[in-house]
Write an enzyme that holds these catalytic residues in place. Structure first.
Site, mmCIF file in Angstrom:
data_model
loop_
_atom_site.group_PDB
_atom_site.id
_atom_site.type_symbol
_atom_site.label_atom_id
_atom_site.label_comp_id
_atom_site.label_asym_id
_atom_site.label_seq_id
_atom_site.Cartn_x
_atom_site.Cartn_y
_atom_site.Cartn_z
ATOM 1 N N GLY A 1 17.698 -8.054 -40.131
ATOM 2 C CA GLY A 1 17.753 -7.507 -41.274
ATOM 3 C C GLY A 1 19.103 -7.334 -41.964
ATOM 4 O O GLY A 1 19.312 -7.938 -43.241
ATOM 5 N N THR A 2 19.804 -6.826 -41.365
ATOM 6 C CA THR A 2 21.423 -6.742 -41.695
ATOM 7 C C THR A 2 21.826 -8.099 -42.158
ATOM 8 O O THR A 2 22.827 -8.168 -43.260
ATOM 9 C CB THR A 2 22.073 -5.945 -40.765
ATOM 10 O OG1 THR A 2 21.689 -4.763 -40.648
ATOM 11 C CG2 THR A 2 23.705 -6.081 -41.182
ATOM 12 N N ASN B 1 14.188 3.722 -47.024
ATOM 13 C CA ASN B 1 13.968 3.735 -45.629
ATOM 14 C C ASN B 1 13.636 5.123 -45.256
ATOM 15 O O ASN B 1 13.239 5.427 -44.061
ATOM 16 C CB ASN B 1 15.211 3.019 -44.704
ATOM 17 C CG ASN B 1 16.544 3.410 -45.510
ATOM 18 O OD1 ASN B 1 17.000 3.051 -46.788
ATOM 19 N ND2 ASN B 1 17.285 4.311 -44.775
ATOM 20 N N HIS C 1 12.268 -6.085 -36.050
ATOM 21 C CA HIS C 1 11.829 -4.910 -35.133
ATOM 22 C C HIS C 1 11.199 -3.849 -35.867
ATOM 23 O O HIS C 1 10.916 -2.788 -35.464
ATOM 24 C CB HIS C 1 13.054 -4.539 -34.708
ATOM 25 C CG HIS C 1 14.164 -3.867 -35.410
ATOM 26 N ND1 HIS C 1 14.539 -2.454 -35.183
ATOM 27 C CD2 HIS C 1 14.936 -4.307 -36.493
ATOM 28 C CE1 HIS C 1 15.477 -2.443 -35.894
ATOM 29 N NE2 HIS C 1 15.721 -3.378 -36.903
ATOM 30 N N CYS D 1 21.160 2.791 -38.570
ATOM 31 C CA CYS D 1 22.107 1.974 -38.487
ATOM 32 C C CYS D 1 23.575 2.294 -38.499
ATOM 33 O O CYS D 1 24.376 1.664 -39.429
ATOM 34 C CB CYS D 1 21.630 0.707 -39.706
ATOM 35 S SG CYS D 1 20.362 -0.026 -39.510
#
Length: 386
Positions: free
Chosen positions: A68-69, A148, A198, A322
């Site tokens: 995703g990053t 998030n 994930h 993260c």
């Protein structure tokens, strides 16, 4: 008890099985033209279709990435740098994921004007404020679909519809929404949309970027012509297969899991208020994804609570995972103007492995953990005044 699915959701059995088959019988390079290469290509394209179905997209609109990053970086740099040189404005919210906020800072250092629209105290950004900020010279708007930390759902569809026809690329980080609520890229009207394997029970290290047909995007990496010349590098076939299998399972179970996890969360939040009537659940008045609770408690720190619960074999977090294993105050809650709560909050996030006994264990441990932390805090304060 693992209650940190927003950080990373454990591998689904379907994903594990898909990956094991390919690890035991390793595929060739999907870019090769021989029979084994073509077999690997079929695996990749099947997974691409499975991911596309999760968000109502066409398979040729899915660019597979290393997570995703990377997808967020490709979206932000690729969209901003695809425009002609000159003054540029990019609009985002003040409480995006770090993989959006940090590329924005890089663009800002290079001379792009970045407008960060603050969310409300209840955790929702104003669609009208975002549209207003994009009115003069904006080339890109990037707003997450579900936060998030709080789980609050943002008005991305309203924003995209209001900006339609203005030549502004609209990007949405949907990593925390896909597989939890229905996500349809067509209905949202966005040009770019990020997914992370994930977060839905796929493997770590694989993700995707939806790129609407006709969207101009400059590649962020240089190399081969893989992924429609947008993301070079030989594809990680086992991980991609696992991602596709997880996407299919998440779509198949979406409605049932939303009801199940929403019920478990409602029970847990009711128990939290019984245990501590002063506890504050952030975003509770807004639409949220059904698995996420952000809660703060007076007299404790989020860091202390995470550590104390870990000693009880309960895994939660203080927010985004993260940040290289660090425990910090919640930047999301600070962006919402909740500065005291930012230091005393934790995030509880449920997922496909969560059972009733897990939330019951959390509720059972909480009273003694809170009492112990508050006693220690009071003792430390008393010692400091002597």
């Amino acid at each position: 008890m693992y209650l940190d699915h927003n950080a990373s959701s454990p591998l689904r059995p379907e994903a594990r099985e898909a990956m094991v088959r390919l690890i035991e019988d390793p595929p060739a390079n999907p870019g090769s033209v021989h029979a084994e290469g073509r077999r690997a290509r079929r695996v990749v394209e099947k997974a691409r279709e499975q991911v596309a179905l999760l968000i109502g997209a066409r398979s040729d609109e899915i660019v597979l990435t290393g997570g995703g990053t990377e997808a967020n970086n490709l979206a932000i740099f690729g969209a901003a740098e695809a425009r002609p040189a000159g003054p540029r404005r990019v609009v985002t919210s003040a409480f995006e994921h770090p993989s959006v906020l940090e590329p924005m800072r890089e663009l800002e250092r290079a001379g792009t004007e970045i407008v960060r629209v603050p969310p409300s105290a209840s955790g929702v950004v104003s669609a009208e404020a975002v549209v207003e900020a994009a009115r003069d010279g904006a080339v890109l708007v990037s707003i997450m679909l579900a936060n998030n930390e709080t789980g609050t759902v943002q008005p991305v569809g309203r924003i995209a519809r209001a900006l339609a026809g203005r030549g502004i690329i609209v990007h949405c980080d949907a990593a925390q929404a896909a597989g939890k609520i229905p996500v349809d890229a067509e209905d949202l009207g966005v040009d770019l949309l990020t997914l992370a394997g994930h977060k839905i029970g796929g493997p770590q290290g694989v993700g995707a970027l939806f790129v609407r047909r006709g969207t101009v995007l400059r590649p962020h990496l240089a190399g081969g012509g893989q992924e429609m010349h947008r993301r070079p590098g030989s594809e990680n076939v086992p991980a991609i297969a696992g991602f596709g299998a997880a996407a299919s399972a998440a779509l198949r179970e979406l409605s049932r899991e939303a009801d199940r996890l929403g019920g478990l969360r409602a029970w847990l939040e009711a128990r939290i208020h019984e245990i501590d009537p002063d506890a504050r659940i952030h975003g509770a008045a807004e639409e949220r994804v059904p698995n996420t609770t952000s809660v703060s408690f007076d007299g404790v720190t989020g860091e202390g609570l995470v550590i104390a619960l870990d000693l009880e074999d309960i895994s939660v977090s203080t927010g985004s995972a993260c940040s290289a294993g660090t425990i910090r105050k919640s930047e999301t809650l600070e962006a919402m103007g909740l500065y005291d709560e930012a230091r005393s909050s934790i995030r509880i996030s449920l997922g496909h492995t969560t059972e009733r006994k897990d939330v019951e264990s959390m509720a059972a441990a909480l009273p003694s953990v809170l009492a112990r932390l508050r006693t220690h805090a009071a003792a430390a304060m008393g010692a400091g005044t002597r």
